[in-house]
Design a protein around this motif. Structure first.
Motif, short mmCIF file in Angstrom:
data_model
loop_
_atom_site.label_atom_id
_atom_site.label_comp_id
_atom_site.label_asym_id
_atom_site.label_seq_id
_atom_site.Cartn_x
_atom_site.Cartn_y
_atom_site.Cartn_z
N GLY A 35 0.78 -1.23 0.00
CA GLY A 35 0.00 0.00 0.00
C GLY A 35 0.80 1.27 0.00
N ALA A 36 2.12 1.16 0.25
CA ALA A 36 2.96 2.36 0.28
C ALA A 36 3.37 2.75 -1.14
CB ALA A 36 4.20 2.12 1.13
N SER A 37 3.71 4.02 -1.32
CA SER A 37 4.20 4.49 -2.61
C SER A 37 5.47 3.75 -2.99
CB SER A 37 4.48 5.99 -2.54
OG SER A 37 5.15 6.43 -3.70
N PRO A 38 5.62 3.39 -4.26
CA PRO A 38 6.88 2.78 -4.71
C PRO A 38 8.01 3.79 -4.83
CG PRO A 38 5.41 3.09 -6.58
CD PRO A 38 4.63 3.46 -5.35
N LEU A 39 7.68 5.09 -4.75
CA LEU A 39 8.70 6.12 -4.85
C LEU A 39 9.50 6.20 -3.55
CD1 LEU A 39 6.63 9.01 -6.51
CD2 LEU A 39 8.08 7.30 -7.64
N LEU A 40 10.74 6.63 -3.67
CA LEU A 40 11.60 6.81 -2.50
C LEU A 40 11.18 8.05 -1.71
CD1 LEU A 40 15.08 6.22 -4.20
CD2 LEU A 40 13.65 4.54 -3.03
N GLY A 41 11.65 8.12 -0.46
CA GLY A 41 11.46 9.34 0.32
C GLY A 41 10.57 9.14 1.52
N THR A 99 12.10 -2.03 13.03
CA THR A 99 12.08 -1.29 11.77
C THR A 99 10.83 -0.41 11.82
OG1 THR A 99 10.88 -3.11 10.71
CG2 THR A 99 13.27 -3.05 10.42
N LEU A 100 10.97 0.83 11.40
CA LEU A 100 9.89 1.80 11.56
C LEU A 100 8.86 1.74 10.42
CD1 LEU A 100 8.71 4.19 13.12
CD2 LEU A 100 10.26 5.69 11.85
N ARG A 101 9.33 1.61 9.20
CA ARG A 101 8.44 1.80 8.06
C ARG A 101 7.23 0.85 8.05
NH1 ARG A 101 10.26 2.05 1.65
NH2 ARG A 101 8.44 3.20 0.92
N PRO A 102 7.40 -0.44 8.39
CA PRO A 102 6.24 -1.34 8.32
C PRO A 102 5.25 -1.19 9.47
CG PRO A 102 8.34 -2.55 8.15
CD PRO A 102 8.64 -1.19 8.65
N ARG A 103 5.55 -0.38 10.48
CA ARG A 103 4.63 -0.26 11.62
C ARG A 103 3.34 0.41 11.17
NH1 ARG A 103 7.22 -1.12 16.60
NH2 ARG A 103 5.07 -1.32 17.36
N THR A 104 2.28 0.19 11.94
CA THR A 104 0.96 0.69 11.56
C THR A 104 0.89 2.21 11.64
OG1 THR A 104 0.09 0.58 13.81
CG2 THR A 104 -0.08 -1.43 12.47
N ASP A 105 -0.06 2.77 10.92
CA ASP A 105 -0.29 4.21 11.00
C ASP A 105 -0.64 4.62 12.43
OD1 ASP A 105 0.19 4.46 8.33
OD2 ASP A 105 -1.91 4.73 7.74
N ALA A 106 -1.39 3.77 13.14
CA ALA A 106 -1.78 4.10 14.51
C ALA A 106 -0.55 4.15 15.42
CB ALA A 106 -2.78 3.07 15.03
N PHE A 107 0.40 3.24 15.24
CA PHE A 107 1.62 3.25 16.04
C PHE A 107 2.40 4.53 15.77
CE2 PHE A 107 6.21 2.73 16.09
CZ PHE A 107 6.42 2.38 17.42
N LYS A 108 2.57 4.89 14.50
CA LYS A 108 3.34 6.09 14.16
C LYS A 108 2.63 7.35 14.66
CE LYS A 108 5.27 3.88 10.06
NZ LYS A 108 5.27 3.84 8.58
N ALA A 109 1.30 7.34 14.65
CA ALA A 109 0.56 8.50 15.16
C ALA A 109 0.81 8.67 16.66
CB ALA A 109 -0.93 8.33 14.88
N ALA A 110 0.81 7.55 17.41
CA ALA A 110 1.08 7.62 18.85
C ALA A 110 2.50 8.09 19.10
CB ALA A 110 0.83 6.26 19.49
N LEU A 111 3.43 7.62 18.28
CA LEU A 111 4.83 8.03 18.40
C LEU A 111 4.96 9.53 18.11
CD1 LEU A 111 7.75 7.18 18.88
CD2 LEU A 111 7.86 6.41 16.50
N ALA A 112 4.25 9.99 17.07
CA ALA A 112 4.28 11.42 16.74
C ALA A 112 3.75 12.26 17.88
CB ALA A 112 3.46 11.68 15.47
N ASP A 113 2.71 11.78 18.56
CA ASP A 113 2.15 12.52 19.70
C ASP A 113 3.19 12.65 20.82
OD1 ASP A 113 -0.27 12.91 18.47
OD2 ASP A 113 -1.27 11.24 19.49
N GLU A 114 3.90 11.57 21.10
CA GLU A 114 4.91 11.61 22.16
C GLU A 114 6.06 12.54 21.78
OE1 GLU A 114 7.70 8.56 24.76
OE2 GLU A 114 5.82 7.86 23.89
#
Length: 340
Positions: free
Chosen positions: A68-74, A275-290
């Motif tokens: 589901g992620a973009s095939p583009l880098l970045g 590894t960060l990239r495969p983690r769920t959107d919900a996990f990254k959202a919680a990390l962003a809040d912290e």
């Protein structure tokens, strides 16, 4: 998908692509479709995009994007939010943000979940902000959450002048952690010291295990942030104090390690990694809040700032990758896409 709430967007955009995995030379600029918005996404008109090791690994065919992620880098960008998904707060339209992205940053437009965005505020500017999210999210999670480092403890970081290394030094020192790093030459060691490292070891000239033991009076460090793996792991474990934590975030030196398990048992060591990239959107959202509550204000206030190496144009992404893989950089490499 919602696009009517912002400027009319083009159907196509400039982006960096590669037809087949290979060296930096496979990267080339071309036109691709502007990405679609999911309900939780914002569309960012990219000003700058950060360059990271995972980008190089993906280009080489070693780190495929998750489903589901973009095939583009970045994996990180800064820029202006120009369109909103159906479930995004309306006030985000027009905001300047830095964002952790699931991919797609090497392009004129990029989507990211709105909860993974951090606001441009205080003394932040678009160029330096683009160099922060990937390393900040990675270091915060692995050093402070998984590694559970606390004030007064000691941290050992390999690759002290890499993007991850420089971020780890700054953040750890901001929270009163003693920092030891390894680097490949004296110039990099000096750069690490200027950034705040308490000890910088030239691993080409000294055994870092012995240097750590000498510096700590034989006590060792509480946490190792390891990007090398391979034969570094048993040496890292010799550097750990009792109840020490070993956190692996990359395997640049090899995917397998030979461990002496009685040492782990006797000293009650913990081995973990992520590894960060495969983690769920919900996990990254919680990390962003912290991060927004604890670390982002330090950057907004100008107390911390990413170490910047070189800036390349989007069309020169191949040169940026070549510089990163040559190991000559100190700090972060970014691509100027739209500027600002």
């Amino acid at each position: 998908m919602t696009r009517a709430n912002g400027p009319v967007l083009p159907e196509v955009m400039q982006a960096i692509q590669f037809a087949a995995p290979g060296g930096p030379e496979v990267l080339e600029a071309g036109q691709v479709a502007v990405p679609d918005l999911r309900p939780q996404d914002v569309m960012i008109k990219v000003a700058y995009a950060g360059v990271n090791r995972p980008d190089c690994a993906q280009r080489a065919g070693l780190y495929p994007p998750p489903p589901g992620a973009s095939p583009l880098l970045g994996l990180e960008v800064s820029g202006e939010v120009v369109a909103l998904g159906a479930d995004v707060p309306a006030e985000m339209l027009g905001q300047q943000v830095a964002a952790l992205t699931p991919g797609g940053g090497y392009a004129e437009f990029c989507t990211a979940p709105w909860q993974h965005c951090l606001p441009m505020e205080g003394k932040l500017d678009l160029k330096t902000a683009a160099a922060i999210p990937e390393t900040l999210f990675t270091v915060w999670h692995n050093v402070f959450e998984r590694g559970m480092v606390r004030d007064g403890e000691r941290l050992l970081v390999h690759g002290g002048t890499s993007g991850i290394g420089t971020m780890a030094i700054m953040l750890a020192k901001a929270f009163d952690v003693e920092v030891i790093v390894t680097c490949g030459d004296e110039a990099k060691c000096e750069a690490a010291r200027k950034l705040g490292a308490d000890l910088a070891i030239n691993y080409r000239e000294a055994d870092f295990v012995e240097a750590v033991k000498e510096h700590t009076g034989g006590e060792g460090v509480n946490v190792v942030l390891d990007m090398v793996a391979g034969d570094y792991v048993p040496r890292n474990l010799q550097c750990l104090a009792e109840d020490g934590r070993h956190v692996t975030i990359a395997v640049l030196g090899g995917a397998k390690a030979d461990l002496f398990m009685p040492l782990i048992m006797m000293r009650r060591l913990t081995l973990t990694g992520s590894t960060l990239r495969p983690r769920t959107d919900a996990f990254k959202a919680a990390l962003a809040d912290e991060i927004a509550a604890n670390a982002w204000p330090l950057f907004a206030a100008g107390e911390l700032a990413p170490v910047m190496d070189q800036t390349f144009t989007l069309a020169d992404a191949a040169k940026a990758h070549a510089r990163m893989e040559a190991g000559e950089h100190i700090g972060k490499i970014v691509l100027e896409v739209g500027g600002g």
